[in-house]
Design a protein around this motif. Sequence first.
Motif, PDB file in Angstrom:
ATOM      1  N   ILE A  62       0.839  -1.213   0.000  1.00  0.00           N
ATOM      2  CA  ILE A  62       0.000   0.000   0.000  1.00  0.00           C
ATOM      3  C   ILE A  62       0.865   1.251   0.000  1.00  0.00           C
ATOM      4  CG2 ILE A  62      -1.596   1.363   1.403  1.00  0.00           C
ATOM      5  CD1 ILE A  62      -2.867  -1.297   2.290  1.00  0.00           C
ATOM      6  N   MET A  72       0.332   8.700   4.170  1.00  0.00           N
ATOM      7  CA  MET A  72       0.005   7.285   4.061  1.00  0.00           C
ATOM      8  C   MET A  72       1.218   6.429   4.414  1.00  0.00           C
ATOM      9  SD  MET A  72      -2.301   4.934   3.098  1.00  0.00           S
ATOM     10  CE  MET A  72      -3.448   5.479   1.823  1.00  0.00           C
ATOM     11  N   GLY A  76       1.388   3.839   7.598  1.00  0.00           N
ATOM     12  CA  GLY A  76       1.621   2.416   7.402  1.00  0.00           C
ATOM     13  C   GLY A  76       2.829   1.919   8.170  1.00  0.00           C
ATOM     14  N   GLN A  95      -6.358   3.076   6.023  1.00  0.00           N
ATOM     15  CA  GLN A  95      -5.880   3.285   4.656  1.00  0.00           C
ATOM     16  C   GLN A  95      -6.953   3.888   3.752  1.00  0.00           C
ATOM     17  OE1 GLN A  95      -5.585   0.566   1.629  1.00  0.00           O
ATOM     18  NE2 GLN A  95      -6.575  -1.178   2.650  1.00  0.00           N
ATOM     19  N   ARG A  99      -6.529   7.406   1.933  1.00  0.00           N
ATOM     20  CA  ARG A  99      -6.574   7.404   0.474  1.00  0.00           C
ATOM     21  C   ARG A  99      -7.603   8.411  -0.041  1.00  0.00           C
ATOM     22  NH1 ARG A  99      -4.367   3.445  -2.283  1.00  0.00           N
ATOM     23  NH2 ARG A  99      -4.650   1.958  -0.581  1.00  0.00           N
TER      24      ARG A  99
END
Length: 380
Positions: A62, A72, A76, A95, A99
């Motif tokens: 991702i 992001m 993560g 996520q 996004r």
Amino acid sequence: MKLSRIAAAVTTAALAPAVLIASPAFAAGSDAPAAGNQPAPTTPDQPAPDQAEEDRKTILAIIAHPMASEYMKKAGQKAIADGPQAMRTFIEVDQHRIRLDDYRVAILRLTHGAGRSLTEGINDILDKGTTVEQLRHFYEVTQHELRDVDNRVEILKLLSTGGPSVKEACQKALNGSPADRVAFLKTGRFLAQASDDRVELARIDEGWDGRILSDAISKLLNGSPTPAELRHFLEVTQHELRDQDNRVAIARIIDGGGPELVKAGRAALAGTAAERAEFLKTGQHEARAKDEAAKDKQKPAPGKDDQGKGSGSGTPSAGSGSGSASGNTAVTAQGGNGAPLAATGAGDGTTLVAGGAGTALVAGAGLLLAARMRRAGAKA
């Protein structure tokens, strides 16, 4: 024999055939597979994969995506560091939220240099787009459709104002693909414009008398100018060189000119480029007209050089009472036989008439005197 031993013997006898049938030696008969072609043994069941490791790999994929923002990536990496539960929460919840924000930011950046259609589309999707799927579709599909609409509008504008080469290239791009239109606006338009600019520069050179601009145009066209250099010359440099030629022309015009021409020319030289162009177009002619009018005022009127002056040697006209006549009446005698006197200037006819009348008057007086003398002699 005890009963327990009898039972054991019976049990053994009953089980012996089953054991023999199941043994490899018994099974190896004429119908058994040849050695080396035995079926593979059944793979024992594997333990379930480690869910935490799978989640870690998913998160790494991702954050490696081109659309992944710095936020992001940091979220993560933090989830991986915080353990299995944090990784599962990131995958299932975080996520998607991040996004959504990333697509909104990416779409907002599209407004830079966007045309009218794309701008309206961006505002609409930011107001109504509530899911990642909607935002992704706009970013990956819709924005390109709207951009092509704006490209068509831009090309149509160039078609209406451009020269022959630009018009031809515009029409070709309009009939092509969206990629053709992008390529035209990126590079093709400038190449076509350069061709038209060369033609325009040659036309200017042909119709211009100034040496400075003409020399510069010849030098440019004989070289290898870029489209940008040709455009800059037409939009900026040519006007600077025109003004230099105009300055030279004005200096020549006022050299030896009249007061008004010199005055107007100097004012133009001290003024703006537009004022110098206007002087050459109309101002110089107006100034010359003023100088001519001033010269005409200084010239004496015909026949009035000696107006109002009496003659010191001529005979005064009759009836003047003071020995002077109106206008220029200077006369000279033409012989001694009593002929009319010549006159010059205004009033010549009046002088001739007056001279004749005076002569007749003198002759009459003489006749009258002679008659009186004869009468006096007779009486004596």
